[in-house]
Design an enzyme around this catalytic site. Structure first.
Site, PDB file in Angstrom:
ATOM      1  N   GLN B 258      15.976 -12.455  -8.671  1.00  0.00           N
ATOM      2  CA  GLN B 258      15.719 -11.335  -7.784  1.00  0.00           C
ATOM      3  C   GLN B 258      16.995 -10.540  -7.528  1.00  0.00           C
ATOM      4  O   GLN B 258      16.991  -9.311  -7.525  1.00  0.00           O
ATOM      5  CB  GLN B 258      15.156 -11.857  -6.455  1.00  0.00           C
ATOM      6  CG  GLN B 258      14.235 -10.916  -5.750  1.00  0.00           C
ATOM      7  CD  GLN B 258      13.073 -10.471  -6.640  1.00  0.00           C
ATOM      8  OE1 GLN B 258      12.796  -9.288  -6.716  1.00  0.00           O
ATOM      9  NE2 GLN B 258      12.417 -11.380  -7.343  1.00  0.00           N
ATOM     10  N   HIS B 261      18.114  -7.672  -9.855  1.00  0.00           N
ATOM     11  CA  HIS B 261      17.353  -6.429  -9.948  1.00  0.00           C
ATOM     12  C   HIS B 261      18.130  -5.233  -9.419  1.00  0.00           C
ATOM     13  O   HIS B 261      18.147  -4.166 -10.019  1.00  0.00           O
ATOM     14  CB  HIS B 261      16.054  -6.520  -9.152  1.00  0.00           C
ATOM     15  CG  HIS B 261      14.868  -6.893  -9.974  1.00  0.00           C
ATOM     16  ND1 HIS B 261      14.438  -6.157 -11.036  1.00  0.00           N
ATOM     17  CD2 HIS B 261      14.007  -7.936  -9.884  1.00  0.00           C
ATOM     18  CE1 HIS B 261      13.375  -6.723 -11.573  1.00  0.00           C
ATOM     19  NE2 HIS B 261      13.092  -7.809 -10.898  1.00  0.00           N
ATOM     20  N   GLU B 326       7.685 -10.457  -0.567  1.00  0.00           N
ATOM     21  CA  GLU B 326       7.011 -10.001  -1.779  1.00  0.00           C
ATOM     22  C   GLU B 326       6.657 -11.200  -2.671  1.00  0.00           C
ATOM     23  O   GLU B 326       5.534 -11.330  -3.136  1.00  0.00           O
ATOM     24  CB  GLU B 326       7.968  -9.049  -2.515  1.00  0.00           C
ATOM     25  CG  GLU B 326       7.407  -8.444  -3.779  1.00  0.00           C
ATOM     26  CD  GLU B 326       8.473  -7.645  -4.531  1.00  0.00           C
ATOM     27  OE1 GLU B 326       9.684  -7.780  -4.220  1.00  0.00           O
ATOM     28  OE2 GLU B 326       8.089  -6.895  -5.441  1.00  0.00           O
ATOM     29  N   HIS B 327       7.653 -12.062  -2.929  1.00  0.00           N
ATOM     30  CA  HIS B 327       7.465 -13.252  -3.763  1.00  0.00           C
ATOM     31  C   HIS B 327       7.811 -14.500  -2.957  1.00  0.00           C
ATOM     32  O   HIS B 327       8.839 -14.524  -2.277  1.00  0.00           O
ATOM     33  CB  HIS B 327       8.407 -13.238  -4.972  1.00  0.00           C
ATOM     34  CG  HIS B 327       8.312 -12.009  -5.820  1.00  0.00           C
ATOM     35  ND1 HIS B 327       9.277 -11.013  -5.802  1.00  0.00           N
ATOM     36  CD2 HIS B 327       7.369 -11.606  -6.711  1.00  0.00           C
ATOM     37  CE1 HIS B 327       8.930 -10.061  -6.660  1.00  0.00           C
ATOM     38  NE2 HIS B 327       7.786 -10.381  -7.215  1.00  0.00           N
ATOM     39  N   ASP B 360       6.276 -12.083 -13.406  1.00  0.00           N
ATOM     40  CA  ASP B 360       6.728 -10.714 -13.670  1.00  0.00           C
ATOM     41  C   ASP B 360       6.208 -10.189 -15.000  1.00  0.00           C
ATOM     42  O   ASP B 360       6.112  -8.974 -15.186  1.00  0.00           O
ATOM     43  CB  ASP B 360       8.262 -10.659 -13.722  1.00  0.00           C
ATOM     44  CG  ASP B 360       8.876 -10.660 -12.333  1.00  0.00           C
ATOM     45  OD1 ASP B 360       8.163 -10.353 -11.371  1.00  0.00           O
ATOM     46  OD2 ASP B 360      10.073 -10.971 -12.223  1.00  0.00           O
ATOM     47  N   HIS B 419     -26.451  17.032  16.224  1.00  0.00           N
ATOM     48  CA  HIS B 419     -26.653  15.698  15.662  1.00  0.00           C
ATOM     49  C   HIS B 419     -28.019  15.153  16.103  1.00  0.00           C
ATOM     50  O   HIS B 419     -28.798  14.650  15.297  1.00  0.00           O
ATOM     51  CB  HIS B 419     -25.560  14.733  16.136  1.00  0.00           C
ATOM     52  CG  HIS B 419     -24.229  14.895  15.452  1.00  0.00           C
ATOM     53  ND1 HIS B 419     -23.444  16.010  15.593  1.00  0.00           N
ATOM     54  CD2 HIS B 419     -23.537  14.058  14.626  1.00  0.00           C
ATOM     55  CE1 HIS B 419     -22.326  15.859  14.883  1.00  0.00           C
ATOM     56  NE2 HIS B 419     -22.361  14.675  14.291  1.00  0.00           N
TER      57      HIS B 419
END
Lengths: 430, 430
Positions: B258, B261, B326-327, B360, B419
């Protein structure tokens, strides 16, 4: 109201202008909303008190910040019997329809021995916005709160402005039957900011839904990502596709049921019968003065209404798709066949005996629907707006041996060596 | 990297600081993006040519605006065999997983004779953004394009910047296998604006997805509502919960997968074993210099990395929920039991042999996942992002007689007479 004929020479341009007409509020609003959001984020309750004094003309410290559930129960018990029964029927039908929207979890093992799954769960807390004043609708409370409860939301918070300190007993009664857990007397962009960031008194929520004016809509847009939101809502619209064998009074009332919402609402009729078009136009004129909402309906119909003559009802459908209307009535014999051709609409009402208004209240499906051509990509409010999906994966050494080498190859090709290494080490190739 | 001990006195504040740390780019970006969007909306292709000259340093009229499908095929055929096989395996597994996400339509008649339904359909056109430069990942092409195709999208458009006019053959090959229909050499906020509003050359789309830098993310945020978008994406993150019986080298590689990245990525380890924590920290230090991505990984780990010692792995879970990562890797024997306690995570990787990186690329579930604590309310990319639901309703006179009077009562209570009238007329009570 404009009259168009789909076979006339100028039609394509005129219809394109109708499709592209922007009816949404423009934005000095945006700057003011940004300022309000910052104030609430930085100052919390003090900003809420100030802004409520300014916009709603009451002192929260005097009138009270919260409305407790006993007040909601009392409002419920104080309703006339027929209204209580109507709200009960609506709540029950909405709950049944939305409970069936709950998605199923997945958990499977594939041929390579890889376990793959997805687990759905509710958000912890949701906030619903309920407008004050003209648009304080108990039906909106039900349509927002019940899907959240059906999703399994543990903490359901309602915010609503109480101009001059006055609460709306119908809204409180609806909050009771819908199972709202907390209710705060704040409104506007400041209420959305309080739900998103939290204040000293109001704990933050994860998702905010519900209708509101341009300031509320802009606050939701700006806070999207800090919290989840349902949709950016714009003015409401109805499209009616009707043959000449309808009662023009019925169709006129349907068009006006949208026009009476707001001066920016839009009502459009497509028909293949010129005489029927004339009859509906006349019926609209006759009905407007009878309405308590005449001023609003008049403005909306004059400014945004349209009647479009088409050679056949089928010819209307590609035009309807360009409008991607929030509501679509198909008032004809074989409504099913026409519906099969429709690609973009928020909600469709089939046949002569399905007025859109029945869907606003008691049918079961949600009345919070995509507006302003957003039915091209968006859906009505559902339990999914209050849930999220966690995917999961489990590999054993054999599964990793089967698919891991491809991951290593791709990671190396992408120039991400630690990605490759995390897999390769487990393959004994680190 | 910070080390925290969950039993230490200052822990609650220190952990709260970790949860609340903002790693997202701040915004003069917003103003620049607003300006770019306006230019593209007003000037179309001329603005795209100017902005591409400015940011990507090439002339679209010279290098070409589009990349045709023959070029993508040629790139595919030019790949080394192992890479082509790896992309093929990935594409196949992603397609199978996502095809099963297609929701079922509903169509039922209830006890009151009311027909209720919901019909799902794909959006007409979707645009996917693929970054250029460092983050030009073929895996992202697959993860965005394949769900759109699985949803049934007819027109799938890819935009990607080609700095100095250079295309990335891996990205073109991935576009080929994923079935992209159109490919334009534009990037940045200007490409998102072109997809949303359309230009002379590029027809507008209904939904835009895909990762990008802060400008791209901000453009998607600003254009949300004009088009549908997947999610506001922020920097990536991984949380690993691991006992002391893991190989510290494996866990170190997972954390670095991670960290490599982006400098703003975050990697956090929770463990109940202090000696293991030391061993992982040492392994991270040993591995970083070996990586081609060492500089990025170093910055990310130093600035945002954390190791948190907890009394037991169960104690980690409430902390993980606050991060809503996220993970999430659960590297221990009974990962299933821990997973049952987790409420908020984008994607979960169970057991010691399931490194996040396999997800991934090739496992099948999507790698586009909610970041920055948004797993509290958001889900990974799925076919649902490329579809919308049209609810529908059909009543006959008996059905309307059963539920219509409640709608009339509620409409009158809400002060909406048209209505009420639209229903009452059909009940013979107008």
């Amino acid at each position: 109201m404009i009259r168009l004929d789909a076979t006339a020479p100028g039609f394509p341009d005129a219809f394109t202008a109708l499709v592209n007409a922007r009816r949404e509020a423009d934005d000095d609003v945006a700057r003011n909303v940004t300022h309000i959001i910052r104030r609430v984020r930085d100052e919390g309750d003090a900003a809420l008190a100030d802004l409520t004094r300014l916009f709603d003309k009451h002192e929260l410290d005097t009138t009270g910040w919260a409305i407790d559930r006993a007040e909601c129960l009392a409002a419920w018990e104080g309703l006339p019997d027929d209204l209580r029964a109507a709200l009960e029927l609506a709540a029950e039908r909405i709950a049944v329809y939305h409970a069936k929207q709950r998605p199923e979890d997945r958990d499977e093992i594939d041929a390579q021995g890889v376990r793959l799954g997805a687990r759905w769960s509710a958000v912890d807390a949701a906030g619903i916005y309920v407008p004050g004043g003209r648009a304080a609708y108990p039906s909106s409370v039900l349509m927002n709160a019940i899907p959240a409860k059906a999703a399994g939301v543990r903490r359901l918070v309602m915010v609503t402005p109480t101009p001059n300190g006055e609460v709306n007993p119908l809204v409180l009664a609806a909050a009771h039957i819908a199972g709202v857990d907390e209710l705060w007397r704040v409104g506007g962009a400041q209420a959305i900011a309080a739900l998103a960031y939290g204040t000293q008194r109001i704990a933050p929520v994860d998702v905010v839904t519900g209708p509101g004016n341009a300031w509320v809509a802009e606050a939701k847009r700006q806070l999207y990502g800090v919290v989840g939101i349902d949709m950016v809502a714009g003015p409401s619209e109805i499209v009616v596709v009707a043959d000449g064998r309808n009662d023009p009074e019925w169709i006129a009332a349907d068009l006006l049921s949208q026009a009476e919402h707001d001066p920016t609402s839009q009502s459009i009729l497509f028909t293949d019968d010129a005489a029927f078009a004339d009859a509906v136009a006349a019926a609209v004129e006759a009905q407007i003065p009878q309405l308590a909402t005449a001023a609003t309906a008049r403005t909306s119909w004059d400014a945004n209404g349209a009647i479009v003559l088409v050679p056949s009802l089928s010819d209307a459908i590609p035009l309807v798709d360009r409008l991607a209307p929030e509501h679509l009535e198909l008032a004809c014999d074989d409504a099913e066949a026409l519906f099969a051709q429709v690609r973009h609409a928020g909600s469709v009402f089939l046949g002569r005996h399905t007025p859109e208004a029945v869907g606003d209240y008691v049918a079961g499906p949600n009345h919070v629907l995509p507006t302003g051509r957003r039915a091209r990509f968006a859906s009505g409010l559902s339990v999914l707006d209050f849930m999220k999906r966690t995917s999961f994966l489990a590999l054993d050494p054999a599964g990793l041996a089967a698919i891991g080498p491809a991951a290593v190859a791709l990671a190396n090709a992408e120039g991400l060596p630690a990605h490759a290494k995390s897999v390769a080490l487990r393959l004994g190739k680190g």
